[in-house]
Design a protein around this motif. Structure first.
Motif, PDB file in Angstrom:
ATOM      1  N   ARG A   1       0.996  -1.106   0.234  1.00  0.00           N
ATOM      2  CA  ARG A   1       0.012  -0.531  -0.330  1.00  0.00           C
ATOM      3  C   ARG A   1       0.815   1.378   0.131  1.00  0.00           C
ATOM      4  O   ARG A   1       0.547   2.721  -0.455  1.00  0.00           O
ATOM      5  CB  ARG A   1      -1.403  -0.116   1.467  1.00  0.00           C
ATOM      6  N   GLY A   2       2.302   1.335   0.814  1.00  0.00           N
ATOM      7  CA  GLY A   2       2.521   2.706   1.189  1.00  0.00           C
ATOM      8  C   GLY A   2       3.241   2.953  -0.502  1.00  0.00           C
ATOM      9  O   GLY A   2       3.531   4.013  -0.939  1.00  0.00           O
ATOM     10  N   ALA A   3       4.258   0.898  -1.663  1.00  0.00           N
ATOM     11  CA  ALA A   3       4.555   1.670  -2.420  1.00  0.00           C
ATOM     12  C   ALA A   3       3.558   2.880  -3.270  1.00  0.00           C
ATOM     13  O   ALA A   3       3.802   3.567  -4.044  1.00  0.00           O
ATOM     14  CB  ALA A   3       4.793   0.697  -2.854  1.00  0.00           C
ATOM     15  N   GLU A   4       2.605   2.254  -3.706  1.00  0.00           N
ATOM     16  CA  GLU A   4       0.836   2.630  -4.175  1.00  0.00           C
ATOM     17  C   GLU A   4       0.481   3.816  -4.159  1.00  0.00           C
ATOM     18  O   GLU A   4       0.012   4.501  -4.648  1.00  0.00           O
ATOM     19  CB  GLU A   4       0.045   1.598  -4.176  1.00  0.00           C
ATOM     20  N   GLN A   5       1.548   4.513  -2.672  1.00  0.00           N
ATOM     21  CA  GLN A   5       1.069   5.360  -2.054  1.00  0.00           C
ATOM     22  C   GLN A   5       1.592   6.334  -3.372  1.00  0.00           C
ATOM     23  O   GLN A   5       1.533   7.541  -3.376  1.00  0.00           O
ATOM     24  CB  GLN A   5       0.985   5.634  -0.517  1.00  0.00           C
ATOM     25  N   VAL A   6       3.415   6.264  -2.890  1.00  0.00           N
ATOM     26  CA  VAL A   6       3.931   6.891  -3.561  1.00  0.00           C
ATOM     27  C   VAL A   6       3.706   6.589  -5.258  1.00  0.00           C
ATOM     28  O   VAL A   6       4.843   8.273  -5.494  1.00  0.00           O
ATOM     29  CB  VAL A   6       6.181   5.923  -3.320  1.00  0.00           C
ATOM     30  N   ALA A   7       3.689   5.852  -5.417  1.00  0.00           N
ATOM     31  CA  ALA A   7       4.020   5.791  -6.907  1.00  0.00           C
ATOM     32  C   ALA A   7       2.276   6.817  -7.085  1.00  0.00           C
ATOM     33  O   ALA A   7       2.626   7.389  -8.541  1.00  0.00           O
ATOM     34  CB  ALA A   7       2.947   4.487  -7.279  1.00  0.00           C
ATOM     35  N   GLU A   8       1.427   6.895  -6.445  1.00  0.00           N
ATOM     36  CA  GLU A   8       0.393   7.358  -6.925  1.00  0.00           C
ATOM     37  C   GLU A   8       0.596   9.602  -6.649  1.00  0.00           C
ATOM     38  O   GLU A   8       0.726  10.083  -7.224  1.00  0.00           O
ATOM     39  CB  GLU A   8      -0.616   8.007  -5.741  1.00  0.00           C
ATOM     40  N   PHE A   9       2.056   9.010  -5.279  1.00  0.00           N
ATOM     41  CA  PHE A   9       1.430  10.989  -4.928  1.00  0.00           C
ATOM     42  C   PHE A   9       3.148  11.532  -6.375  1.00  0.00           C
ATOM     43  O   PHE A   9       2.644  12.653  -6.985  1.00  0.00           O
ATOM     44  CB  PHE A   9       3.216  10.955  -4.070  1.00  0.00           C
ATOM     45  N   TRP A  10       3.823  10.317  -7.307  1.00  0.00           N
ATOM     46  CA  TRP A  10       4.827  10.906  -8.350  1.00  0.00           C
ATOM     47  C   TRP A  10       3.893  10.766  -9.498  1.00  0.00           C
ATOM     48  O   TRP A  10       4.447  11.865 -10.648  1.00  0.00           O
ATOM     49  CB  TRP A  10       5.950  10.195  -7.903  1.00  0.00           C
ATOM     50  N   GLU A  11       2.733  10.688  -9.702  1.00  0.00           N
ATOM     51  CA  GLU A  11       2.128  10.538 -10.802  1.00  0.00           C
ATOM     52  C   GLU A  11       1.666  11.795 -11.131  1.00  0.00           C
ATOM     53  O   GLU A  11       1.264  12.386 -11.856  1.00  0.00           O
ATOM     54  CB  GLU A  11       1.093   9.429 -10.986  1.00  0.00           C
ATOM     55  N   GLN A  12       1.123  12.261  -9.536  1.00  0.00           N
ATOM     56  CA  GLN A  12       0.671  13.829  -9.613  1.00  0.00           C
ATOM     57  C   GLN A  12       1.402  14.286  -9.358  1.00  0.00           C
ATOM     58  O   GLN A  12       1.014  15.462 -10.333  1.00  0.00           O
ATOM     59  CB  GLN A  12      -0.323  13.504  -7.649  1.00  0.00           C
ATOM     60  N   GLU A  13       2.247  14.471  -9.199  1.00  0.00           N
ATOM     61  CA  GLU A  13       3.792  15.615  -9.176  1.00  0.00           C
ATOM     62  C   GLU A  13       4.027  16.010 -10.807  1.00  0.00           C
ATOM     63  O   GLU A  13       4.463  16.940 -10.867  1.00  0.00           O
ATOM     64  CB  GLU A  13       4.519  15.790  -8.524  1.00  0.00           C
ATOM     65  N   ALA A  14       4.193  14.801 -11.229  1.00  0.00           N
ATOM     66  CA  ALA A  14       4.666  14.641 -12.678  1.00  0.00           C
ATOM     67  C   ALA A  14       3.713  14.862 -13.315  1.00  0.00           C
ATOM     68  O   ALA A  14       3.707  16.361 -14.603  1.00  0.00           O
ATOM     69  CB  ALA A  14       4.536  13.559 -12.821  1.00  0.00           C
TER      70      ALA A  14
ATOM     71  N   ARG B   1       1.032  17.797 -12.541  1.00  0.00           N
ATOM     72  CA  ARG B   1       1.576  19.246 -11.850  1.00  0.00           C
ATOM     73  C   ARG B   1       2.566  20.014 -12.418  1.00  0.00           C
ATOM     74  O   ARG B   1       2.472  20.829 -13.335  1.00  0.00           O
ATOM     75  CB  ARG B   1       1.711  19.179 -10.704  1.00  0.00           C
ATOM     76  N   LEU B   2       4.202  19.245 -12.607  1.00  0.00           N
ATOM     77  CA  LEU B   2       4.853  19.815 -13.562  1.00  0.00           C
ATOM     78  C   LEU B   2       4.211  19.750 -14.936  1.00  0.00           C
ATOM     79  O   LEU B   2       4.969  20.976 -15.638  1.00  0.00           O
ATOM     80  CB  LEU B   2       6.204  18.978 -12.801  1.00  0.00           C
ATOM     81  N   GLN B   3       3.945  18.931 -15.344  1.00  0.00           N
ATOM     82  CA  GLN B   3       3.521  18.967 -17.159  1.00  0.00           C
ATOM     83  C   GLN B   3       2.668  19.838 -16.507  1.00  0.00           C
ATOM     84  O   GLN B   3       2.395  20.438 -18.609  1.00  0.00           O
ATOM     85  CB  GLN B   3       2.934  17.688 -17.671  1.00  0.00           C
ATOM     86  N   ILE B   4       1.995  20.550 -15.619  1.00  0.00           N
ATOM     87  CA  ILE B   4       0.786  21.391 -15.612  1.00  0.00           C
ATOM     88  C   ILE B   4       0.672  22.465 -16.507  1.00  0.00           C
ATOM     89  O   ILE B   4       0.721  23.504 -17.157  1.00  0.00           O
ATOM     90  CB  ILE B   4      -0.658  21.092 -15.860  1.00  0.00           C
ATOM     91  N   GLN B   5       1.954  22.629 -15.254  1.00  0.00           N
ATOM     92  CA  GLN B   5       2.572  24.181 -14.749  1.00  0.00           C
ATOM     93  C   GLN B   5       3.325  24.670 -16.087  1.00  0.00           C
ATOM     94  O   GLN B   5       4.035  25.907 -17.104  1.00  0.00           O
ATOM     95  CB  GLN B   5       4.106  23.943 -13.505  1.00  0.00           C
ATOM     96  N   ILE B   6       4.350  23.381 -16.904  1.00  0.00           N
ATOM     97  CA  ILE B   6       5.288  23.340 -18.054  1.00  0.00           C
ATOM     98  C   ILE B   6       3.979  24.052 -18.665  1.00  0.00           C
ATOM     99  O   ILE B   6       4.808  25.003 -20.751  1.00  0.00           O
ATOM    100  CB  ILE B   6       6.360  22.268 -18.487  1.00  0.00           C
ATOM    101  N   ASN B   7       3.318  23.428 -19.457  1.00  0.00           N
ATOM    102  CA  ASN B   7       2.155  24.228 -20.605  1.00  0.00           C
ATOM    103  C   ASN B   7       2.220  24.857 -20.143  1.00  0.00           C
ATOM    104  O   ASN B   7       1.803  25.993 -21.352  1.00  0.00           O
ATOM    105  CB  ASN B   7       1.571  23.312 -20.345  1.00  0.00           C
ATOM    106  N   GLU B   8       1.437  26.217 -19.275  1.00  0.00           N
ATOM    107  CA  GLU B   8       0.836  27.283 -18.874  1.00  0.00           C
ATOM    108  C   GLU B   8       2.155  28.148 -19.041  1.00  0.00           C
ATOM    109  O   GLU B   8       1.815  28.896 -19.742  1.00  0.00           O
ATOM    110  CB  GLU B   8       0.653  27.569 -17.177  1.00  0.00           C
ATOM    111  N   GLU B   9       3.497  27.809 -18.434  1.00  0.00           N
ATOM    112  CA  GLU B   9       4.408  28.865 -18.820  1.00  0.00           C
ATOM    113  C   GLU B   9       4.787  28.869 -20.687  1.00  0.00           C
ATOM    114  O   GLU B   9       5.361  30.305 -20.646  1.00  0.00           O
ATOM    115  CB  GLU B   9       5.216  28.123 -17.983  1.00  0.00           C
ATOM    116  N   THR B  10       4.429  27.569 -21.624  1.00  0.00           N
ATOM    117  CA  THR B  10       5.532  28.029 -22.622  1.00  0.00           C
ATOM    118  C   THR B  10       3.988  28.733 -23.534  1.00  0.00           C
ATOM    119  O   THR B  10       4.401  29.302 -24.449  1.00  0.00           O
ATOM    120  CB  THR B  10       5.358  26.588 -23.457  1.00  0.00           C
ATOM    121  N   THR B  11       3.100  28.845 -22.795  1.00  0.00           N
ATOM    122  CA  THR B  11       1.858  29.784 -23.638  1.00  0.00           C
ATOM    123  C   THR B  11       1.761  30.880 -22.804  1.00  0.00           C
ATOM    124  O   THR B  11       0.737  31.915 -23.847  1.00  0.00           O
ATOM    125  CB  THR B  11      -0.041  28.604 -23.290  1.00  0.00           C
TER     126      THR B  11
END
Length: 473
Positions: free
Chosen positions: A448-461, A463-473
């Motif tokens: 369960r902890g591994a899935e929790q960490v994986a979910e966190f980094w998936e959401q973090e990635a 978030r970063l992708q959305i942030q990059i898209n907003e900066e480029t536009t």
């Protein structure tokens, strides 16, 4: 009765005996004859074998010993009393009855010609407690119904006359308002039993439908006394409403089947009934479900061979199928294959197990929720969820102790040592983490902890992708 009869020492002895045994009946036509019925209640229930079926019943009460007493004119100086011993129905062996009759003459000889009725009857009472030395009784089967009914009726009548302290409300109650548990003989008032068991069944806590005494299920030396569920038949005797008992029996059976990896469910989405199984027969009449059904339930849910040779814990193999591929749904009667879950295709068709891509959207959503929101039992893998409290968990299916944070098996004798050991870095001093049910803020370990960490980094990635898209536009 004339004055001469009143002065006779025989009449005096019978009158004295009647004051001691009020049930003694003096013959209205013969002042020197009387009858007495003695209760036969062996200290240990007597095994009675009914032939030719060889069925055995252990009876706590047997029909009374009927004693007919006649005092001859020369009693007690010159002659022993005349005694006749009978039972109705005639369950007492003739040689045993004759032995009891002969005992009167032997007692009279021993007393040297004195009055012996009180001593003789006292001796019969003592012998009745050991069933007159009988270790087993063999009788014709046509006597079975009458003897069993007599034992049950007398047992209930004597119980109703006694007074007991209920072990729950601690109030003295007459036996007529109480119930004695069949297995352990603890006594509770019917009102307390009904309230407790009805609440357990309504709330779904069927594993708590046991004797409420603190003495039941305690450890005794090296052996542990089994703490077993009550049978539906006994619940009806308390009594509980039939619909409540039926709910209990169905929920108990459902838990049994859910904990058994060999049970497969109907592939029809609108049915989902369980396969037919001799081990878990479909319930038809709860009044016929006796103690053996509770025994089977305990054996089915009790884990076996928990430790392997290396001292670790063996997990039950959920994929094992020790049965033929053909199964029949107990609800819709569909014949299907337990491997591929398709309609039955015969013995000679090769089939493959279904993979996750064949799950319905609803099944997939349920599976994802279970993986994300529950911790599996360390023994049977049953998904468990905590609403509040500490992280020491007990599986509701197999009663295995495990850690809710990391899924580790816990020693039931010292379950909290896991949280006090610095070597367990993830769980050290974290017994009460998430005690209020706020699991989103709790860091889990294990799967369960591994899935929790994986979910966190998936959401973090993301978030970063959305942030990059907003900066480029």
């Amino acid at each position: 009765m004339g004055d001469a009869e009143l002065d006779d020492e025989r009449a005096e002895e019978l009158n004295t005996l009647q004051s001691i045994y009020p049930e003694l009946v003096i013959d209205a036509d013969d002042a020197f004859a009387a009858t007495l019925d003695l209760l036969v209640a062996p200290a240990k229930p007597l095994p009675v074998v009914f032939e030719p079926e060889q069925d055995t019943e252990r009876l706590s009460y047997l029909p009374s010993l009927h004693i007919h007493i006649a005092l001859p004119p020369t009693y007690p100086a010159e002659t022993a009393p005349s005694i006749r011993v009978t039972t109705t129905p005639p369950w007492l062996p003739s040689n045993t009855a004759q032995k009891l009759v002969d005992e009167a003459a032997a007692t009279w000889d021993e007393y040297g010609g004195g009055m012996i009725l009180f001593s003789y009857i006292s001796s019969l009472q003592e012998q009745a407690e050991t069933a007159f030395g009988l270790e087993e009784l063999k009788l014709a089967s046509d006597m079975r119904q009458e003897l069993v009914a007599y034992s049950k009726r007398l047992k209930r009548e004597l119980f109703d006359k006694e007074t007991f302290d209920c072990e729950v409300c601690l109030e003295p109650k007459k036996g007529s308002a109480c119930y004695r548990m069949e297995r352990c003989s603890h006594v509770f008032c019917v009102a307390c039993l009904q309230d407790y068991y009805k609440n357990c069944i309504q709330e779904g806590h069927v594993n708590n439908v046991k004797c409420m005494s603190t003495e039941c299920g305690k450890s005794g030396g090296s052996k542990r006394k089994k703490d077993k569920l009550l049978s539906p038949k006994e619940l009806l005797q308390i009594p509980l409403a039939r619909e409540t008992v039926e709910r209990f029996a169905k929920m108990k059976r459902k838990k049994q089947m859910e904990s058994d990896p060999n049970i497969v469910y109907c592939p029809r989405s609108w049915c989902q009934g369980a396969m037919r199984s001799d081990k878990y027969p479909k319930i038809t009449d709860v009044a016929q479900m006796d103690e053996s059904d509770s025994e089977a339930e305990s054996e089915a849910t009790a884990p076996q061979n928990r430790s392997d040779e290396d001292g670790g814990v063996k997990k039950r193999s959920l994929g094992a199928r020790g049965m033929d591929r053909l199964a029949v749904c107990e609800d819709c009667n569909l014949a299907f294959c337990v491997v591929c879950l398709a309609s039955w295709h015969g013995d000679f068709v090769r089939c493959e197990p279904r993979d996750k891509t064949q799950l319905t959207e609803e099944d997939q959503a349920s599976l994802e929720y279970i993986l994300k929101s529950t911790s599996p039992c360390a023994y049977c893998s049953a998904p468990c969820v905590k609403s509040y409290g500490c992280n020491h968990m007990s599986c509701p299916i197999c009663q295995t102790h495990f850690c809710y944070l990391c899924g580790a098996w816990l020693n039931p004798d010292h379950p909290y040592a896991h949280y006090n050991d610095p070597k367990n870095k993830h769980c050290f001093q974290r017994l009460m983490d998430g005690a209020e049910g706020e699991e989103n803020a709790v860091q889990f370990g294990g799967r369960r902890g591994a899935e929790q960490v994986a979910e966190f980094w998936e959401q973090e990635a993301l978030r970063l992708q959305i942030q990059i898209n907003e900066e480029t536009t």
